[in-house]
Enzyme design. Structure first.
Site, PDB file in Angstrom:
ATOM      1  N   PRO A  10      17.202  -1.555 -38.961  1.00  0.00           N
ATOM      2  CA  PRO A  10      17.408  -0.196 -38.472  1.00  0.00           C
ATOM      3  C   PRO A  10      16.290   0.328 -37.579  1.00  0.00           C
ATOM      4  CG  PRO A  10      16.894  -0.197 -40.811  1.00  0.00           C
ATOM      5  CD  PRO A  10      17.155  -1.627 -40.424  1.00  0.00           C
ATOM      6  N   ASN A  11      16.698   1.073 -36.592  1.00  0.00           N
ATOM      7  CA  ASN A  11      15.817   1.774 -35.630  1.00  0.00           C
ATOM      8  C   ASN A  11      15.166   0.855 -34.606  1.00  0.00           C
ATOM      9  OD1 ASN A  11      16.131   4.483 -36.734  1.00  0.00           O
ATOM     10  ND2 ASN A  11      15.038   3.687 -38.508  1.00  0.00           N
ATOM     11  N   ARG A  18      10.412   4.195 -29.181  1.00  0.00           N
ATOM     12  CA  ARG A  18      10.086   4.576 -30.551  1.00  0.00           C
ATOM     13  C   ARG A  18       8.604   4.337 -30.841  1.00  0.00           C
ATOM     14  NH1 ARG A  18      11.410   0.927 -35.875  1.00  0.00           N
ATOM     15  NH2 ARG A  18      10.723   2.465 -37.407  1.00  0.00           N
ATOM     16  N   TYR A  23       4.655   0.401 -32.102  1.00  0.00           N
ATOM     17  CA  TYR A  23       5.567  -0.726 -31.875  1.00  0.00           C
ATOM     18  C   TYR A  23       5.527  -1.309 -30.465  1.00  0.00           C
ATOM     19  CZ  TYR A  23       7.365   0.806 -36.371  1.00  0.00           C
ATOM     20  OH  TYR A  23       7.468   1.157 -37.689  1.00  0.00           O
ATOM     21  N   ASN A  75      13.659  -9.220 -38.752  1.00  0.00           N
ATOM     22  CA  ASN A  75      12.795  -8.062 -38.969  1.00  0.00           C
ATOM     23  C   ASN A  75      13.664  -7.058 -39.712  1.00  0.00           C
ATOM     24  OD1 ASN A  75      11.294  -5.753 -38.976  1.00  0.00           O
ATOM     25  ND2 ASN A  75      10.642  -5.901 -36.842  1.00  0.00           N
ATOM     26  N   ALA A  78      12.929  -0.930 -41.898  1.00  0.00           N
ATOM     27  CA  ALA A  78      12.736  -0.105 -43.101  1.00  0.00           C
ATOM     28  C   ALA A  78      13.387  -0.723 -44.343  1.00  0.00           C
ATOM     29  CB  ALA A  78      13.284   1.300 -42.861  1.00  0.00           C
ATOM     30  N   HIS A  81      11.424  -2.513 -47.236  1.00  0.00           N
ATOM     31  CA  HIS A  81      10.770  -1.837 -48.349  1.00  0.00           C
ATOM     32  C   HIS A  81      11.751  -1.219 -49.333  1.00  0.00           C
ATOM     33  CE1 HIS A  81       7.732  -2.304 -45.284  1.00  0.00           C
ATOM     34  NE2 HIS A  81       8.326  -1.433 -44.503  1.00  0.00           N
ATOM     35  N   GLU A  99      10.303 -13.826 -41.985  1.00  0.00           N
ATOM     36  CA  GLU A  99      10.242 -12.356 -41.901  1.00  0.00           C
ATOM     37  C   GLU A  99       9.214 -11.966 -40.848  1.00  0.00           C
ATOM     38  OE1 GLU A  99       9.107 -10.718 -45.696  1.00  0.00           O
ATOM     39  OE2 GLU A  99       8.630  -8.745 -44.842  1.00  0.00           O
ATOM     40  N   HIS A 101       7.424  -8.704 -38.578  1.00  0.00           N
ATOM     41  CA  HIS A 101       7.193  -7.281 -38.316  1.00  0.00           C
ATOM     42  C   HIS A 101       6.326  -7.158 -37.086  1.00  0.00           C
ATOM     43  CE1 HIS A 101       8.898  -6.272 -42.177  1.00  0.00           C
ATOM     44  NE2 HIS A 101       8.187  -7.258 -42.687  1.00  0.00           N
ATOM     45  N   ARG A 108      -0.916  -0.009 -42.773  1.00  0.00           N
ATOM     46  CA  ARG A 108      -0.193   1.252 -42.646  1.00  0.00           C
ATOM     47  C   ARG A 108      -0.012   1.909 -44.023  1.00  0.00           C
ATOM     48  NH1 ARG A 108       4.875   0.433 -38.991  1.00  0.00           N
ATOM     49  NH2 ARG A 108       4.715   2.711 -38.961  1.00  0.00           N
TER      50      ARG A 108
HETATM   51  C1  DQA Z   1       8.604  -2.783 -39.011  1.00  0.00           C
HETATM   52  C2  DQA Z   1       7.723  -2.122 -40.073  1.00  0.00           C
HETATM   53  C3  DQA Z   1       8.544  -1.307 -41.040  1.00  0.00           C
HETATM   54  O1  DQA Z   1       7.698  -0.707 -42.019  1.00  0.00           O
HETATM   55  C4  DQA Z   1       9.282  -0.187 -40.299  1.00  0.00           C
HETATM   56  O2  DQA Z   1      10.119   0.520 -41.191  1.00  0.00           O
HETATM   57  C5  DQA Z   1      10.040  -0.691 -39.126  1.00  0.00           C
HETATM   58  C6  DQA Z   1       9.477  -1.757 -38.292  1.00  0.00           C
HETATM   59  C7  DQA Z   1       7.774  -3.526 -37.925  1.00  0.00           C
HETATM   60  O3  DQA Z   1       8.376  -4.281 -37.186  1.00  0.00           O
HETATM   61  O4  DQA Z   1       6.567  -3.315 -37.828  1.00  0.00           O
HETATM   62  O5  DQA Z   1      11.085  -0.159 -38.777  1.00  0.00           O
HETATM   63  O6  DQA Z   1       9.439  -3.737 -39.641  1.00  0.00           O
END
Ligand code: DQA
Length: 151
Positions: A10-11, A18, A23, A75, A78, A81, A99, A101, A108
């Site tokens: 997501p996102n 963003r 990022y 990836n 969110a 977590h 995985e 990120h 963070r």
């Molecule tokens: C993320 C880190 C996550 O905590 C966050 O919710 C994201 C992006 C990253 O790529 O750094 O949406 O996965």
């Protein structure tokens, strides 16, 4: 059927605009384009998926267990977590996955330090920005026996 499935949670469709300080400026389209070129150059098939829906991601991982997918790079964003459901889908299909990120989640907020995926993952890459996907795909391609035709 693709050899490798690259999943964005997501996102991540908002990458580029963003929180660029966290990022970076790279868009998801650019990340997917680089990934597609990397896999094509090695002779491997790649499918990419971005979804903001937990159900859609669970369904796609389940399908990967039977559709010939050999490796997943994800990836989970969110859902990293929060999502026991997506974790359970990975446990159910048993496919190797990495995985990724973009940010270093460990520097963070404390709620980002916990991942429901890391103990099942073959590897975890965080904090390298888009290069994390390149590194993950490089490892996946080598493991699957694909070589880079450019080399
Ligand atoms: C993320 C880190 C996550 O905590 C966050 O919710 C994201 C992006 C990253 O790529 O750094 O949406 O996965």
């Amino acid at each position: 059927m693709s050899d490798i499935l690259l999943i964005h949670g997501p996102n991540l469709n908002l990458l580029g605009t963003r929180e660029p300080g966290v990022y970076g400026a790279c868009t998801l389209e650019e990340i997917n384009h680089t990934a597609a070129e990397q896999c094509a150059s090695a002779g491997a098939g790649l499918e990419t998926l971005q979804s903001n829906s937990e159900a859609e991601l669970v369904d796609r991982v389940q399908l990967a267990g039977t559709d010939g997918t050999r490796f997943i790079v994800i990836n989970p964003a969110a859902f990293t977590h929060t999502s026991v459901a997506l974790r359970d889908a990975f446990a159910a299909v048993g496919l190797p996955f990495i995985e990724v990120h973009l940010s270093n989640v460990h520097t963070r907020e404390p709620f980002r330090h916990k991942s429901f995926f890391s103990d099942l993952a073959q590897a975890v890459i965080c904090g390298l920005g888009p290069r994390g996907y390149t590194a993950a795909l490089d490892a996946a391609l080598a493991q699957l026996g694909f070589g880079d035709k450019a080399n």
